[in-house]
Design a protein around this motif. Sequence first.
Motif, PDB file in Angstrom:
ATOM      1  N   MET A 152     -23.254  10.428 -16.000  1.00  0.00           N
ATOM      2  CA  MET A 152     -22.571  11.515 -16.707  1.00  0.00           C
ATOM      3  C   MET A 152     -23.111  12.871 -16.239  1.00  0.00           C
ATOM      4  O   MET A 152     -22.354  13.791 -15.950  1.00  0.00           O
ATOM      5  N   TYR A 153     -24.475  12.834 -16.166  1.00  0.00           N
ATOM      6  CA  TYR A 153     -25.056  14.094 -15.700  1.00  0.00           C
ATOM      7  C   TYR A 153     -24.662  14.406 -14.271  1.00  0.00           C
ATOM      8  O   TYR A 153     -24.430  15.521 -13.899  1.00  0.00           O
ATOM      9  N   LYS A 191     -21.979  13.443 -12.937  1.00  0.00           N
ATOM     10  CA  LYS A 191     -20.590  13.901 -13.026  1.00  0.00           C
ATOM     11  C   LYS A 191     -20.501  15.329 -13.569  1.00  0.00           C
ATOM     12  O   LYS A 191     -19.761  16.194 -13.042  1.00  0.00           O
ATOM     13  N   GLU A 192     -21.316  15.448 -14.574  1.00  0.00           N
ATOM     14  CA  GLU A 192     -21.358  16.773 -15.212  1.00  0.00           C
ATOM     15  C   GLU A 192     -21.832  17.824 -14.212  1.00  0.00           C
ATOM     16  O   GLU A 192     -21.300  18.933 -14.145  1.00  0.00           O
ATOM     17  N   ASP A 204     -19.218  18.365 -11.975  1.00  0.00           N
ATOM     18  CA  ASP A 204     -18.233  19.250 -12.615  1.00  0.00           C
ATOM     19  C   ASP A 204     -18.746  20.668 -12.712  1.00  0.00           C
ATOM     20  O   ASP A 204     -18.001  21.625 -12.471  1.00  0.00           O
ATOM     21  N   LEU A 205     -20.032  20.694 -13.078  1.00  0.00           N
ATOM     22  CA  LEU A 205     -20.603  22.035 -13.165  1.00  0.00           C
ATOM     23  C   LEU A 205     -20.574  22.745 -11.809  1.00  0.00           C
ATOM     24  O   LEU A 205     -20.282  23.937 -11.715  1.00  0.00           O
ATOM     25  N   VAL A 256     -22.726  24.481 -20.793  1.00  0.00           N
ATOM     26  CA  VAL A 256     -23.646  23.862 -19.826  1.00  0.00           C
ATOM     27  C   VAL A 256     -25.058  23.926 -20.393  1.00  0.00           C
ATOM     28  O   VAL A 256     -25.601  25.012 -20.629  1.00  0.00           O
ATOM     29  N   LYS A 299     -25.654  21.225 -26.451  1.00  0.00           N
ATOM     30  CA  LYS A 299     -24.284  21.110 -25.975  1.00  0.00           C
ATOM     31  C   LYS A 299     -23.485  20.188 -26.855  1.00  0.00           C
ATOM     32  O   LYS A 299     -22.329  20.467 -27.185  1.00  0.00           O
ATOM     33  N   GLY A 324     -15.671  18.454 -20.508  1.00  0.00           N
ATOM     34  CA  GLY A 324     -15.587  17.279 -19.659  1.00  0.00           C
ATOM     35  C   GLY A 324     -15.090  16.058 -20.451  1.00  0.00           C
ATOM     36  O   GLY A 324     -15.530  15.809 -21.599  1.00  0.00           O
ATOM     37  N   LYS A 356     -17.615  13.305 -21.370  1.00  0.00           N
ATOM     38  CA  LYS A 356     -18.470  13.616 -22.523  1.00  0.00           C
ATOM     39  C   LYS A 356     -17.748  13.397 -23.827  1.00  0.00           C
ATOM     40  O   LYS A 356     -18.309  12.871 -24.805  1.00  0.00           O
TER      41      LYS A 356
END
Length: 933
Positions: free
Chosen positions: A648-649, A651-652, A655-656, A826, A836, A865, A868
């Motif tokens: 996830m991170y 991905k995050e 994404d970030l 973020v 968050k 996201g 999330k």
Amino acid sequence: MASSSSTTASVGRPSSSHRSERPPLSTSASASAASNVNSSRSSRSSIPTSLSSSTNGIPTSRRSRSLTPSSRTRSPSPFSSSCLSNDPEPGRVRVAVRIRPRIAADLSDADYPDCVEVQPEESLCVPVCFIASFSWLFTMHTVYLIQEVKMSFVLQLKKLKLRKNNWSAEYFRFDEVFATSASQKRVYEVVAKSVVESVLDGYNGTVMAYGQTGTGKTYTLGRVGKDDDSKRGIMVRALEDITTNTSPTSDCVEISYLQLYMESIQDLLAPEKTNIPIVEDGRTGEVSVPGATVVKLNSMDQFVQLLHMGEANRHAANTKLNTESSRSHAILMVFIRRSVPEQEGLDISLRETEVDKKTGRPGYHVPTIRKSKLLIVDLAGSERLDKSGSEGHLREEAKFINLSLTSLGKCINALAENSPHIPTRDSKLTRLLRDSFGGSARTSLIVTIGPSSRHHAETSSTIMFGQRAMKIVNAVKLKEEFDYESLCRKLEIQVDHLTEEVDKQQKLRENYRSEMEIKLREYQNSLAEAEKSLASRSEFLEQDNASLESRMKDFVKELKSLKDHNDLMHDEIAQLEKSMKNNKLLEKENSQLAQKLKDVLDDLSQQKNYNDVMRDEVASLEMSLKLSKQQQLENSTYQKVLADTTQMYEKELADLMKQSENSHALAESAEGHLEELKKKLTDNQILMQHVQMENSGYQKTLAETTQMYEGKIASLTREINEEHARYIDAQEQLNILRKLSSGQQNSVQIEEQKEIRELKSRLQEMHQVHEATGNELQSLKKEHNDLEAEKGRLNDEIHTLRQALKVEEMRRKAAENDLVNIKKVVPESEDGFEEKRSYTKEKLNRGPSSFGQRSSIAKICEEVGLQKILSLLTCEELDVQIHAVKVVANLAAEATKRGLFMKGVWMHCSCCCSHQRIQPYSGWLLVLLPIWP
Ligand SMILES: Nc1ncnc2c1ncn2[C@@H]1O[C@H](COP(=O)(O)OP(=O)(O)OP(=O)(O)O)[C@@H](O)[C@H]1O
């Protein structure tokens, strides 16, 4: 012989008392004339010597005569005093005696001695008063005068001695006594010349011969002198003088030749004419014989022929006393008609050049004419029948002759004695001689006598006849009269000329009049047309004026509206300026924003750095994770979660990263857009400035144009007013002109036409100016419209720009919010993850409404996201799970429209359903998803 006296006689008859006793007188003037037998007519007007000059009281003539006492031929004669004004006795009948020499016929009288004798001449200076008082003395042989007497006349009388017998004689004084030797020439000059000259001067004159038959009367008067010029008688010589002193062009000389035979007047030039009557003018007493032939004399030859003719026609007979004894009295009438020069004529007060004050008409010089008549009378001789031996018809003729001569003698006696009755009507002879004795004529009588004492008694009788005749004084009168005939002729000619001239003038006038009438008609027509056209023109002008005025009003209105519009434009420009100011503020804000953006970018770069740090940390975490994987093999769930979390991170992080890249790109694009906006703003500012400048130029031009057109309008208004005033003046003038007479129409019409032309030209000019102004106005209007359109376009552009600016502003704000959210969302670390989550939870609790329309699904997806959110479905907190389901349901509903998320969601849901924690909701979600609106 004439009983009547002339009213205009220049010389009056003397008183009877004087005349009856006075002997014949002579004047000293005759001396000068006699001294020169060829004296000119001008000399006759000279002052007599005796009167003009004297020495010691003795006349010059006398002194000169005393030097030549015996000079008979040069001695002055009373006959010679042709100048009547200088003659003391101008009317007295002058008498001369001519003694005929002995001729062949006298041979029988040889025994008879001469009974007549011419005595030597004597000149006597006698005072007038003395002569008047002692006239008897003149019968004496000599008279001596007292020389102390200053005023005196020289008497140059001739003495004739008539012997009665050897011891006694008588003496007679005559104006002249011609001896037998006297020439014809001298006789003429002494006796007749002065009379002829008087006749030429305009007086009637008579030269008459009286005497016994055969004594030389015809010889003295009628001798033609065909062979010997010296023998020419008085008739020929007189006519010679007359023809010499007259002009055939200006004077007229006519003759009649008559004989009185046995009391019958016969025409010697036309013998068939007998017994011609005598006509007497009752008013003037003039005697004429109108029936007699009157021949105009052209030459002496003609006269001589006429004289021969007359002699041939005259009755003559052979008697004892004369072989060619005339049996009739011959009368030669010479008519002289002479025009008188103006200065010598009658005193006429009015001349041609003068104007009659009464009538106002020009004066005319009336020509004067002198009509005089010369009678040369050759009387038939008296005869004693016993001596002449006349018998039968001759006796009868002699009786008539004697009778007529007796009548003449009686008249002479009567006149000499100043008798109140003059028997002129006793015979035709006395009637014919009426003017000659006692009338107005200047008369010379020549008495012819024979020398023989045989005829003493007849001679004595003849002398006595002469003596008595000397006492007769005629009233000599100038025969001058106005020549009305020639005046009439002249006037007739003048009248004809004037009539012709008048006709000519009349014709010219009529032509002129007709021409003028035609012209007048033409002018009237043209005037009417001009009036009509002027009226129509004035009407048109009035209409035009009205329309112009209305247009002017419209124009003024339009100008007013333009002005208003201009004011509005000003306001708008002011607003624009204001907005420009606002734009400047905006620009400031933009710059501030740019600064902020820069700060954001800086933040972003820091974030990037942070991200890099985070990436490094992630890498270290991955390392530690790998290390811990080995350590955390026991706890698979934890590991799974960790893996998931890591995933996830990751991905995050991706994404970030993506978001960061997007934000970076967004920031870049925002920067570019901002640059563009700045550029656009600058362009707009430049455009605005340009527009403002153009606008100010337009405003200036508009103001100038407005001012110019206002001036033009004012001048046009003035001109229109002036034209109107002129038009009114023209109308007034036209009215005045209409009132003017037709004579002035010509010039007035010309002036009117000129004025009309001028007005027309001025109107045309005005029309042209008006058209030009209209065109200019149109172009200005067009320009104004263009400006308006430009202005509208600019306004639209400004509006669009404002809208664009608003949109950009909103975008910028949204970007800022997004950035803020991103920052919020973020997590900075593991601890931040919780934050968050709480943030997401909070967000989810607030629901979609807090995100607004645009940040419902995409925003959440973008910001939080999807993984999330899906992970929240498995959250232990029920509320969170419910909210997560709701969100996912909303996401699903949003995505349904796009068909994007369904697959992912389904996959995730199936994945979640496999998970124990989210299983109770997965069925619900699967049921819910299809029915979600
Ligand atoms: N002076 C003279 N010298 C020479 N001859 C003269 C003169 N007078 C007259 N005679 C002559 O005398 C004659 C008569 O003259 P004359 O005929 O003229 O006379 P008389 O008077 O006319 O006569 P009667 O009365 O009869 O006609 C003529 O022959 C004429 O020639």
